[in-house]
Design an enzyme around this catalytic site. Structure first.
Site, PDB file in Angstrom:
ATOM      1  N   ASP A 171     -14.001 -14.731 -14.937  1.00  0.00           N
ATOM      2  CA  ASP A 171     -14.327 -15.455 -13.572  1.00  0.00           C
ATOM      3  C   ASP A 171     -13.524 -15.504 -12.661  1.00  0.00           C
ATOM      4  OD1 ASP A 171     -15.194 -17.663 -11.974  1.00  0.00           O
ATOM      5  OD2 ASP A 171     -15.826 -18.996 -13.752  1.00  0.00           O
ATOM      6  N   SER A 187     -20.351 -24.777 -13.616  1.00  0.00           N
ATOM      7  CA  SER A 187     -19.370 -24.862 -12.534  1.00  0.00           C
ATOM      8  C   SER A 187     -19.172 -26.348 -11.871  1.00  0.00           C
ATOM      9  CB  SER A 187     -19.836 -23.897 -11.234  1.00  0.00           C
ATOM     10  OG  SER A 187     -18.895 -23.773 -10.396  1.00  0.00           O
ATOM     11  N   HIS A 205     -18.223 -15.289 -13.235  1.00  0.00           N
ATOM     12  CA  HIS A 205     -18.932 -16.790 -12.964  1.00  0.00           C
ATOM     13  C   HIS A 205     -20.214 -17.095 -13.134  1.00  0.00           C
ATOM     14  CE1 HIS A 205     -17.925 -20.686 -11.600  1.00  0.00           C
ATOM     15  NE2 HIS A 205     -18.829 -20.685 -10.879  1.00  0.00           N
TER      16      HIS A 205
END
Length: 239
Positions: free
Chosen positions: A193, A75, A219
């Site tokens: 995601d 991320s 995610h």
């Protein structure tokens, strides 16, 4: 056997790799999953943390390692691992972006994420009164980060989240072909995601090409699909 450094994303800590780290270690690999400054159990005030602080902490860890490292960023961690590659390319075997922000030189994390103007995280982010950190609305977090994660893991993760330093996503990253560009790059895209949508992931990879691995998950594959994730990381370490 390989050495891995696992870098967490916004508001998380090294704890998020708690299912992945033991699997890698059981296969004989060395694994470092640090808390970035102000995150996890690191006691730096988050409001004071800069991108340079992240790079400095991880550089010190890298400098103690005997062999080139497979550097994994999840991320927002994609910003930090990119800057770290520019600073310490000779210490790295590969860069792995796990549904991560993949920046272009001169751009910020915010610039890259704004390529998706409908991003769900934008609606759930809550900036502190001083404008230096942000958190995520608690009612939005399950769907945003942990849609396919077990209720037990989701709860334990949400209880450990901390305010994220805003400077990490608002500081431009300078990347050169000679340094950053010399490290082999992989992108593990996650098709379901809700935080960094698959279209945004693929748009970033078009701008900064990588070898691509696809996972059919949300995610947080370190919770939802740790065994598959480890298989991919091990394959990258052998490449």
């Amino acid at each position: 056997m390989a050495t891995f450094m696992l870098v967490h994303g916004a508001s998380h800590g090294g704890w998020c790799w708690e299912k992945v780290k033991p699997l890698l270690e059981a296969d004989g690999h060395r694994v470092c999953a640090p808390d970035l400054p102000g995150m996890g159990k690191d006691d730096t005030p988050p409001a004071n943390v800069t991108l340079a602080d992240n790079v400095e902490k991880l550089s010190r860890l890298l400098d103690k390692m005997d062999e080139p490292v497979v550097l994994v960023g999840h991320s927002l961690g994609g910003i930090t691992i990119s800057a770290l590659a520019e600073a310490r390319r000779r210490k790295l075997k590969a860069l792995v972006y796990l549904c991560a922000i993949l920046p272009q030189s001169g751009k910020t994390g915010r610039d890259m994420s704004s390529l998706d103007p409908t991003a769900m995280w934008r609606l759930s982010r809550q900036v502190s009164p001083d404008g230096l950190t942000y958190t995520f609305a608690r009612d939005k977090m399950p769907g945003l980060f942990y849609a396919d994660v077990s209720p037990e893991d989701r709860y334990r993760a949400m209880e450990r989240l901390r305010p994220q330093p805003l400077a990490i996503s608002t500081t431009p990253v300078t990347l050169t072909e000679e340094r950053f560009g010399s490290v082999p790059r992989w992108y593990i895209e996650c098709t379901f995601d809700n935080s960094l949508k698959i279209d945004l992931q693929r748009q970033m990879v078009k701008l900064t090409p990588c070898k691509v691995i696809t996972m059919e998950c949300g995610h947080s594959p370190f919770y939802s699909n740790p065994e598959e994730l480890v298989e991919h990381l091990e394959a990258i370490s052998r490449a």
